[in-house]
Design a protein around this motif. Structure first.
Motif, mmCIF file in Angstrom:
data_model
loop_
_atom_site.group_PDB
_atom_site.id
_atom_site.type_symbol
_atom_site.label_atom_id
_atom_site.label_comp_id
_atom_site.label_asym_id
_atom_site.label_seq_id
_atom_site.Cartn_x
_atom_site.Cartn_y
_atom_site.Cartn_z
ATOM 1 N N ARG A 53 0.830 -1.202 0.000
ATOM 2 C CA ARG A 53 0.000 0.000 0.000
ATOM 3 C C ARG A 53 0.871 1.260 0.000
ATOM 4 O O ARG A 53 0.669 2.173 -0.774
ATOM 5 C CB ARG A 53 -0.908 0.017 1.225
ATOM 6 N N GLN A 54 1.868 1.227 0.875
ATOM 7 C CA GLN A 54 2.769 2.361 1.036
ATOM 8 C C GLN A 54 3.475 2.696 -0.276
ATOM 9 O O GLN A 54 3.632 3.851 -0.630
ATOM 10 C CB GLN A 54 3.800 1.933 2.090
ATOM 11 N N LEU A 55 3.909 1.687 -1.016
ATOM 12 C CA LEU A 55 4.681 1.911 -2.232
ATOM 13 C C LEU A 55 3.799 1.972 -3.471
ATOM 14 O O LEU A 55 4.283 2.221 -4.573
ATOM 15 C CB LEU A 55 5.724 0.801 -2.408
ATOM 16 N N GLY A 56 2.483 1.732 -3.295
ATOM 17 C CA GLY A 56 1.576 1.795 -4.434
ATOM 18 C C GLY A 56 1.856 0.762 -5.500
ATOM 19 O O GLY A 56 1.816 1.048 -6.690
ATOM 20 N N LEU A 57 2.181 -0.461 -5.074
ATOM 21 C CA LEU A 57 2.554 -1.495 -6.033
ATOM 22 C C LEU A 57 1.347 -2.297 -6.504
ATOM 23 O O LEU A 57 0.338 -2.380 -5.816
ATOM 24 C CB LEU A 57 3.528 -2.484 -5.386
ATOM 25 N N THR A 58 1.503 -2.894 -7.675
ATOM 26 C CA THR A 58 0.602 -3.954 -8.095
ATOM 27 C C THR A 58 1.298 -5.251 -7.696
ATOM 28 O O THR A 58 2.426 -5.495 -8.111
ATOM 29 C CB THR A 58 0.406 -3.927 -9.626
ATOM 30 N N ALA A 59 0.643 -6.047 -6.860
ATOM 31 C CA ALA A 59 1.306 -7.255 -6.376
ATOM 32 C C ALA A 59 0.481 -8.489 -6.722
ATOM 33 O O ALA A 59 -0.749 -8.462 -6.649
ATOM 34 C CB ALA A 59 1.522 -7.175 -4.873
ATOM 35 N N VAL A 60 1.186 -9.538 -7.129
ATOM 36 C CA VAL A 60 0.535 -10.829 -7.368
ATOM 37 C C VAL A 60 1.177 -11.823 -6.420
ATOM 38 O O VAL A 60 2.398 -11.996 -6.422
ATOM 39 C CB VAL A 60 0.701 -11.297 -8.827
ATOM 40 N N PHE A 61 0.369 -12.445 -5.589
ATOM 41 C CA PHE A 61 0.867 -13.310 -4.523
ATOM 42 C C PHE A 61 0.304 -14.713 -4.728
ATOM 43 O O PHE A 61 -0.911 -14.890 -4.784
ATOM 44 C CB PHE A 61 0.405 -12.746 -3.177
ATOM 45 N N VAL A 62 1.158 -15.686 -4.847
ATOM 46 C CA VAL A 62 0.718 -17.070 -5.046
ATOM 47 C C VAL A 62 0.687 -17.800 -3.709
ATOM 48 O O VAL A 62 1.636 -17.713 -2.931
ATOM 49 C CB VAL A 62 1.681 -17.802 -6.008
ATOM 50 N N THR A 63 -0.393 -18.488 -3.433
ATOM 51 C CA THR A 63 -0.424 -19.326 -2.235
ATOM 52 C C THR A 63 -1.445 -20.439 -2.402
ATOM 53 O O THR A 63 -2.375 -20.334 -3.193
ATOM 54 C CB THR A 63 -0.754 -18.504 -0.972
ATOM 55 N N HIS A 64 -1.237 -21.538 -1.678
ATOM 56 C CA HIS A 64 -2.279 -22.555 -1.638
ATOM 57 C C HIS A 64 -2.885 -22.613 -0.231
ATOM 58 O O HIS A 64 -3.608 -23.527 0.103
ATOM 59 C CB HIS A 64 -1.748 -23.922 -2.082
ATOM 60 N N ASP A 65 -2.542 -21.592 0.574
ATOM 61 C CA ASP A 65 -3.005 -21.534 1.953
ATOM 62 C C ASP A 65 -4.189 -20.567 2.018
ATOM 63 O O ASP A 65 -4.059 -19.375 1.770
ATOM 64 C CB ASP A 65 -1.832 -21.040 2.821
ATOM 65 N N LEU A 66 -5.356 -21.118 2.352
ATOM 66 C CA LEU A 66 -6.591 -20.339 2.323
ATOM 67 C C LEU A 66 -6.530 -19.153 3.289
ATOM 68 O O LEU A 66 -6.949 -18.046 2.973
ATOM 69 C CB LEU A 66 -7.761 -21.256 2.680
ATOM 70 N N GLN A 67 -5.998 -19.422 4.488
ATOM 71 C CA GLN A 67 -5.874 -18.344 5.477
ATOM 72 C C GLN A 67 -5.036 -17.210 4.950
ATOM 73 O O GLN A 67 -5.370 -16.030 5.105
ATOM 74 C CB GLN A 67 -5.174 -18.890 6.730
ATOM 75 N N GLU A 68 -3.910 -17.588 4.319
ATOM 76 C CA GLU A 68 -3.012 -16.583 3.790
ATOM 77 C C GLU A 68 -3.716 -15.788 2.691
ATOM 78 O O GLU A 68 -3.613 -14.567 2.622
ATOM 79 C CB GLU A 68 -1.767 -17.267 3.226
ATOM 80 N N ALA A 69 -4.438 -16.509 1.840
ATOM 81 C CA ALA A 69 -5.155 -15.861 0.746
ATOM 82 C C ALA A 69 -6.132 -14.835 1.317
ATOM 83 O O ALA A 69 -6.197 -13.695 0.861
ATOM 84 C CB ALA A 69 -5.887 -16.889 -0.102
#
Lengths: 360, 279
Positions: free
Chosen positions: A179-195
């Protein structure tokens, strides 16, 4: 804007992801082998799609029709891989500064100072990656990817090797940094909680495709298909058909009982649907107490099994005379107060708001 | 991070029993290897001529030639072998299996066969040699031939070691380095090569040792001419052929044994530093 729409065949596996992301964090969620990591590699330029188009905020980096295929060096993307791949022979400072090879010396020094401060790596600059903790390694990997100020950050299950408390700390840090850096981020996970903890939006992956892309709450509350509901660990998925569809609610006939579900104008009587309700939305009641909301579906059930998991209990409930097994989650405190484990006879309420119909 | 737990071999009664049974065979083998080497040293000292022999023209010339040719062979192996090793380790391409086999072949080939093959290729009437001859370039029976023979038989040792070294470096490092803006050469110099460095050094030592001990291919392809093609192993043969004192051969042998032992020791040191992690 980041927009991904390509095809890649790898042996019998066909990868055909399609999604877009603005200045936000999109989680690619799905089982192992669904093609999430391959998608990141394609965005980073380390995997060449057969066909399609990949657009980053800096411009189009791959377009098979226009014969555009920028090399990874020219894509301006920060990429953190699962194994981190910190260069083991280079110090923390050298790792952080690796992307700054072409910068003037003074600017490199200033940028390194910023990164060290931003990630709390003070005093570790001269250490080798093997001599710092797992959490510090994560931060170095993140800092190295962000050093040259790319507008896009790709994260491939970066926290999977860490213990739970550290993971949740780092999740918060990543979200706030983004948020601070105003990035577009794509995060891969198979962990539902993390998602759920990280996502502004979620792309649900299965077998190389995006089954559903949407706001985090929307995806959880309205899975687009039974498969998405399964992947999101909805647990209670009961096939049936619509009997009645009104502005107030649906009536769904499942194999074992009639239930009211959230109103949904898409359905008309006779449509085949599955009634879906997450375990945390199945409410356990005493049989002798009336339930407040009369529109909720109530069922008398028997407790047949339970599994404790730290701060909550998963309860397995069977409607008598049927083989219909419902799963309900209840927090440790109400579990104790109500004495759930001490008797078998209970009633459940399927809250109208959370009992939903999903197309079969 | 937790240090890896080191398991000590259990000293069980069974293991002790096996050790006792195997001890006599081990002793016989140790004696078999050690006695000739010790005899060499003893004869060298006993003759009282060691210093004279080591400073004799024949020995000095052979030492100089060996040092120069084996070093050039090593440089050639590094120059041409490193790219070959990288391609074999990283890329798939048509004919890769054949190239892999070709690279390893000189290791199992009798050196004299290598010598004949080189002669047929580079000799005055050889496949390539006749064209070189037309240009006034003679290869066979020159110092160049010595270098070619040594490179031919020793480079595979380097390539094998370095290929394994490159294979042990995860391609993920290179991919990440590329996303950080590093071009192919920077990635190779800053990431891949340093991480494979222990294998590079080990391969270079093996290669150099093999080049230093090269005999058969050189004898066939370059001949045994003092000062021009007579490296140390060839000089030992020359001593017997010329009916000179065996003490000259012993002096050469002692130097070669010491050089070989030094290289082997260096290799052990490199291997143990590598085990502690990349430099």
């Amino acid at each position: 804007m980041l927009a991904v729409d390509f095809e890649k065949r790898l042996g019998p596996f066909e990868l055909r992801p399609r999604f877009a992301a603005a200045e936000e964090l999109v989680v690619l969620f799905g089982p192992s082998g669904a093609g999430k990591s391959l998608t990141l590699r394609a965005i980073a330029g380390l995997l060449k799609p057969d066909r399609g188009r990949i657009e980053l905020p800096s411009g189009v980096v791959f377009d098979s029709d226009a014969r555009i295929d920028l090399p990874p060096q020219a894509r301006d993307v920060g990429y953190v891989v699962q194994e981190l791949a910190l260069f083991p022979h280079l110090t923390v400072a050298e790792n952080l500064g690796f992307a700054l090879g072409a910068w003037p010396r003074e600017q490199v020094r200033a940028r390194l100072g910023e990164l060290v401060e931003m990630l709390g790596l003070q005093g570790l600059e001269k250490r080798l990656p093997g001599a710092i903790s797992g959490g510090q390694q994560q931060r170095v990997a993140l800092g190295r990817a962000l050093a040259a100020k790319p507008p896009v950050l790709l994260l491939d299950e970066p926290f999977s090797a860490l213990d739970a408390p550290l993971r949740s700390t780092l999740r918060r840090e990543v979200a706030s940094l983004r948020r601070q850096l105003g990035l577009t981020a794509v995060f891969v996970t198979h962990d539902l909680q993390e998602a759920f903890a990280l996502a502004d939006r979620i792309a649900v992956y299965d077998e190389g495709r995006v089954l559903q892309l949407g706001d985090r709450r929307e995806v959880f509350s309205s899975p687009a298909s039974v498969r998405v509901a399964e992947l999101l660990d909805t647990r209670n998925i009961l096939p049936g058909r619509v009997l009645e569809s009104s502005e107030a609610f649906l009536v769904i006939e499942t194999e074992h009982f009639l239930a009211r579900a959230r109103a949904d104008a898409r359905y008309k009587p006779g449509d085949a649907v599955a009634l879906c309700i997450r375990p945390e939305h199945v409410i356990i009641l005493r049989r002798d107490r009336p339930h407040a909301n009369s529109l909720d579906t109530t069922l008398d059930v028997e407790l047949v099994d339970e599994v404790a998991s730290g701060n909550s209990h998963r309860i397995y409930l069977k409607a008598p005379g049927t083989d219909c097994l419902l799963e309900a989650d209840i927090s440790a405190h109400p579990y104790d107060v109500m004495g759930i484990g001490k008797q078998r006879e209970w009633r459940v309420a399927l809250t109208l708001e959370y009992a939903i119909a999903v197309p079969l | 991070m937790a240090a890896a737990v080191k398991l000590q071999p259990a000293t069980t009664r069974l293991a002790v029993g096996i050790g006792a049974a195997f001890a006599p065979l081990t002793l016989i083998f140790v004696a078999f290897v050690a006695v000739p080497l010790l005899a060499l040293g003893w004869r060298a000292l006993e003759s009282g001529e060691l210093q004279d022999n080591i400073t004799s023209d024949l020995v000095v010339d052979a030492m100089r030639l060996s040092a120069i040719t084996s070093t050039i062979a090593l440089v050639l192996a590094l120059l041409f072998g490193t790219p070959v090793a990288y391609l074999l380790a990283r890329r798939s391409f048509p004919g890769k299996a054949a190239l892999d086999l070709l690279v390893d072949l000189p290791i199992v080939l009798p050196p004299t066969v290598a010598g004949v093959a080189l002669l047929v290729a580079f000799g005055r009437r050889g496949v390539l040699g006749q064209h070189l001859d037309a240009l006034g370039l003679d290869v066979a029976f020159t110092t160049v031939a010595v270098v070619l023979a040594q490179t031919f038989v020793s480079a595979p040792f380097y390539i094998r070691a370095v290929k394994a070294g490159f294979e042990s470096v995860s391609p993920e490092y290179e991919g990440v380095a590329a996303t950080l803006g590093a071009g192919p050469l920077r990635i190779f110099w800053k990431i891949t090569l340093p991480l494979a460095w222990p294998s590079v050094v080990a391969g270079a030592i093996l290669c150099w040792a093999r080049a230093l001990s090269e005999l058969g291919a050189t004898l066939v392809f370059a001949g045994n001419f003092s000062g021009r093609t007579q490296t140390m192993p060839l000089a030992i043969i020359g001593v017997f052929d010329a009916g000179r004192s065996i003490n000259v051969a012993i002096a050469l042998a002692v130097i070669l044994v010491l050089a070989a032992a030094a290289l082997l020791l260096l290799l052990r040191v490199v291997a143990s530093t590598a085990a502690r992690g990349p430099v």
